[in-house]
Design a protein around this motif. Structure first.
Motif, short mmCIF file in Angstrom:
data_model
loop_
_atom_site.label_atom_id
_atom_site.label_comp_id
_atom_site.label_asym_id
_atom_site.label_seq_id
_atom_site.Cartn_x
_atom_site.Cartn_y
_atom_site.Cartn_z
N GLN A 154 66.24 16.78 16.97
CA GLN A 154 66.57 15.49 16.35
C GLN A 154 68.04 15.45 15.94
O GLN A 154 68.72 14.42 16.10
CB GLN A 154 65.68 15.27 15.13
CG GLN A 154 65.82 13.90 14.50
CD GLN A 154 64.92 13.74 13.28
OE1 GLN A 154 64.41 14.71 12.74
NE2 GLN A 154 64.76 12.50 12.85
N SER A 155 68.54 16.57 15.42
CA SER A 155 69.96 16.63 15.06
C SER A 155 70.84 16.43 16.29
O SER A 155 71.87 15.72 16.23
CB SER A 155 70.26 17.99 14.42
OG SER A 155 69.54 18.15 13.22
N ALA A 156 70.41 17.04 17.39
CA ALA A 156 71.19 16.88 18.63
C ALA A 156 71.19 15.43 19.10
O ALA A 156 72.21 14.90 19.57
CB ALA A 156 70.61 17.79 19.72
N MET A 157 70.05 14.77 18.97
CA MET A 157 69.97 13.37 19.38
C MET A 157 70.90 12.51 18.54
O MET A 157 71.62 11.64 19.07
CB MET A 157 68.51 12.87 19.24
CG MET A 157 67.57 13.48 20.26
SD MET A 157 65.83 13.07 19.95
CE MET A 157 65.88 11.29 20.18
N HIS A 158 70.89 12.74 17.23
CA HIS A 158 71.80 11.98 16.36
C HIS A 158 73.27 12.23 16.74
O HIS A 158 74.10 11.30 16.75
CB HIS A 158 71.57 12.37 14.90
CG HIS A 158 70.31 11.84 14.31
ND1 HIS A 158 69.95 10.51 14.38
CD2 HIS A 158 69.29 12.45 13.65
CE1 HIS A 158 68.78 10.33 13.78
NE2 HIS A 158 68.35 11.51 13.34
N TYR A 159 73.56 13.46 17.10
CA TYR A 159 74.94 13.82 17.45
C TYR A 159 75.39 13.09 18.71
O TYR A 159 76.46 12.48 18.76
CB TYR A 159 75.03 15.34 17.64
CG TYR A 159 76.40 15.81 18.09
CD1 TYR A 159 77.44 15.97 17.17
CD2 TYR A 159 76.65 16.08 19.44
CE1 TYR A 159 78.69 16.39 17.59
CE2 TYR A 159 77.89 16.50 19.86
CZ TYR A 159 78.92 16.65 18.92
OH TYR A 159 80.17 17.06 19.34
N ALA A 206 67.13 14.86 25.72
CA ALA A 206 66.61 15.15 24.37
C ALA A 206 65.50 14.18 23.98
O ALA A 206 64.49 14.57 23.38
CB ALA A 206 67.75 15.10 23.36
N GLN A 207 65.69 12.90 24.33
CA GLN A 207 64.67 11.90 24.01
C GLN A 207 63.36 12.18 24.75
O GLN A 207 62.27 12.06 24.19
CB GLN A 207 65.18 10.51 24.38
CG GLN A 207 66.25 9.98 23.44
CD GLN A 207 66.86 8.67 23.92
OE1 GLN A 207 66.88 8.39 25.12
NE2 GLN A 207 67.36 7.89 22.97
N ASN A 208 63.46 12.59 25.99
CA ASN A 208 62.26 12.94 26.76
C ASN A 208 61.54 14.13 26.15
O ASN A 208 60.31 14.16 26.05
CB ASN A 208 62.62 13.23 28.22
CG ASN A 208 63.05 11.99 28.97
OD1 ASN A 208 62.66 10.88 28.60
ND2 ASN A 208 63.85 12.16 30.01
N LEU A 209 62.31 15.13 25.74
CA LEU A 209 61.72 16.30 25.09
C LEU A 209 61.05 15.91 23.77
O LEU A 209 59.97 16.41 23.43
CB LEU A 209 62.80 17.36 24.84
CG LEU A 209 63.27 18.15 26.04
CD1 LEU A 209 64.47 19.04 25.67
CD2 LEU A 209 62.14 19.01 26.61
N MET A 210 61.69 15.01 23.05
CA MET A 210 61.14 14.57 21.77
C MET A 210 59.79 13.86 21.98
O MET A 210 58.83 14.08 21.23
CB MET A 210 62.11 13.65 21.06
CG MET A 210 61.62 13.16 19.68
SD MET A 210 61.39 14.51 18.48
CE MET A 210 63.11 14.85 18.06
#
Length: 561
Positions: free
Chosen positions: A86-91, A105-109
């Motif tokens: 989630q931190s990586a997505m925000h970044y 990252a969104q797909n993994l989430m």
């Protein structure tokens, strides 16, 4: 627990599943250190999330729970990598919203959330027995807090032996609650709270509805209740009284504890979940007393309505606490409405009861001046009412009686007889019964010792009047001065007159009764003290004449029986 760097956790393990599937290329001149860290977060997340992807071909993932005892450490890591993802997505959203890294990252989430959603459902379903409200509500807050959440530094052994005083069932329940909270926190913070809440509401509402069903709580309309025979309705009232305590102190209390724990990080979600789970069933529960209050208001039904009122009063602090949310205001309002309606019904019945007593003009003879049936009925009724003195004081606190209640006046209207002596004996019997009932019941705490003393004096006055009216003629048949000298013929006349009046009095009073043994003995002794000394002195002075005039003998008993 303070979160350790994910690289340290994962890369110290040589297992392929715990390390990135490919090496990270060296950073380009424009590639920052933060870029590298966030990319690393995505790689680590990819490794663990795909391992537990429920849609993958990995059969292990489809049969083994991430949150079972063998995988608990990995479950902690899974939640941690989701947070880092989630931190990586925000970044990357801030750096480049169209970045391929962000899409990955969104797909993994989404995969991770689907897995956690499945885990959340499995924990709720498989631990249904361990998460029963009774199990949850019986544990103290100290015991509940002894098990740490996933965010705390706590070894697996410490988790299992967190509290030596708890049972295995409680331990499993506590672990399940901690798992649910950890998943809920992760899903909500990741923006997937709606999916988590939906599952929770469906499963836990079914638990509440099933619990109420087993307690015998039914959704009954007023028209249905109104048509019931009293015996059937009274049985349902008794069942409701038992059900209420369990429903409030166990079912709803346990659900509130569980809901507050699982969604402790979001007051809005806590309120929404608990309201949807409990509100409907609670409304059914608290509607019932209101419907009963509206039913026919006869004096005999007052005590069950007082039971209903008292049960809500006793549990009100818990009701108010459990349903404290704004979204459950309707439940509190319904409980209050039921109490108000029950109070109004009780006041109406009290007025009707007193009015019926005052208006009763029956002159049905009571054999021998004994206890009138209405006296027994009224005093038994009032003594039962006195057992509810606590709730009655609440009900009538702002509703003073408009007139005084005179026991003597009512008893006088029941005196059916033209014989004055018998009337006084009737008053003595009945008032004595009233006073005894007051002394031996909670009524004495309501009306006080002064009332008792005052009416005991009235009983003595009535017995004295009975003695005077019933035995004066006998006493006056003896000479005023029993020691005075008189001729034998005059003595004979006095003896004959005394025997005749004494026999007449005994014959007349043979069917009269004094129901209380102590009062009866007191009257006999009192009458004897008035007659015997005078008669004995007259007899001693005129015994010769007495022997000649005595015939077959006279009764030596002092009536009444």
């Amino acid at each position: 627990m303070p979160r350790k760097g994910m690289r340290t956790i994962f890369f110290k393990n040589s297992s392929p599943s715990a390390s990135p599937s490919r090496s990270i290329p060296p950073p380009s001149p424009c590639h920052t250190f933060s870029d590298s860290v966030m990319e690393e977060n995505i790689e680590i997340a990819h490794s663990l999330i795909t391992k537990w992807d429920s849609d993958s071909s990995n059969s292990f993932a489809s049969i083994n729970s991430l949150f079972n005892n063998d995988n608990r450490q990995e479950a902690k890591q899974y939640l941690s990598v989701v947070k880092d993802l989630q931190s990586a997505m925000h970044y990357f959203v801030a750096e480049d919203s169209s970045s391929e890294k962000l899409v990955r990252a969104q797909n993994l989430m989404q995969i991770a959330m689907k897995r956690l959603e499945k885990e959340f459902y499995q924990i709720l379903s498989s631990n249904r027995d361990h998460l029963e409200p009774e199990s949850v509500s019986n544990r103290s807050s100290t015991t509940r807090s002894s098990v740490s959440d996933f965010d705390d530094e706590c070894s697996e052994d410490e988790f299992r032996v967190a509290d030596d005083s708890i049972s295995e069932t409680e331990r499993v329940s506590m672990i399940a609650m901690a798992d649910l909270k950890a998943i809920a926190d992760c899903m909500i913070s990741s923006g997937y709270g709606k999916e988590c809440v939906k599952i929770y509401k469906i499963i836990r509402k079914s638990v509440v509805d099933e619990g109420l069903y087993h307690l015998g709580v039914e959704r009954l309309s007023f028209s249905h209740i109104q048509k019931m025979d009293w015996d059937v309705l009274e049985l349902k009232i008794r069942n409701w009284l038992n059900a209420l305590k369990v429903a409030v102190r166990t079912l709803f209390y346990g659900e509130r504890i569980l809901c507050d724990h699982v969604f402790s990080n979001s007051e809005t979600i806590r309120e929404s979940c608990f309201a949807e789970i409990a509100r409907e069933g609670a409304m059914y529960l608290f509607e019932f007393p209101e419907f009963v209050a509206k039913c026919k208001k006869t004096p005999e039904k007052m005590f069950r309505k007082l039971d209903l009122y008292e049960s809500i009063s006793d549990l009100w602090p818990e009701i108010e606490s459990i349903f404290s949310f704004e979204a459950t205001t309707s439940v509190r309002s319904q409980a209050v409405t039921s109490q108000v309606k029950l109070g109004e019904a009780v006041r109406t019945m009290l007025v009707d009861f007193e009015s019926a007593i005052r208006k009763d003009t029956s002159k049905t003879p009571v054999p021998g001046g004994g206890i009138h049936p209405l006296t027994r009925y009224v005093m038994n009724y009032i003594s039962f009412l006195a057992d509810y003195s606590g709730v009655l004081s609440d009900i009538v606190a702002d509703w003073p009686l408009s007139y005084s209640f005179s026991v003597t006046g009512i008893l006088l209207r029941r005196s059916f007889t033209r014989d004055v002596a018998l009337s006084y004996l009737f008053l003595a019997n009945n008032l004595h019964y009233v006073v005894n009932k007051v002394r031996t019941s909670n009524i004495k705490f309501l009306i006080g010792e002064d009332w008792v003393t005052q009416h005991e004096s009235k009983v003595k006055q009535y017995t004295s009047n009975y003695e005077r009216m019933g035995w004066t003629k006998v006493l006056s048949s003896l000479p005023e001065n029993p020691s005075a000298e008189m001729s034998p013929d005059l003595a004979k006349d006095f003896f004959r007159r005394f025997n005749a009046t004494f026999e007449e009095a005994c014959k007349k009073q043979a069917s009269w009764v004094v129901t209380d043994p102590k009062l009866r003995d007191e009257i006999k002794i009192s009458v004897a003290r008035k007659l015997i000394p005078t008669y004995q002195e007259f007899y001693e002075n005129n015994r010769v004449g007495f022997r000649r005039v005595m015939g077959s003998g006279s009764s030596s008993q002092i009536c009444p029986q």
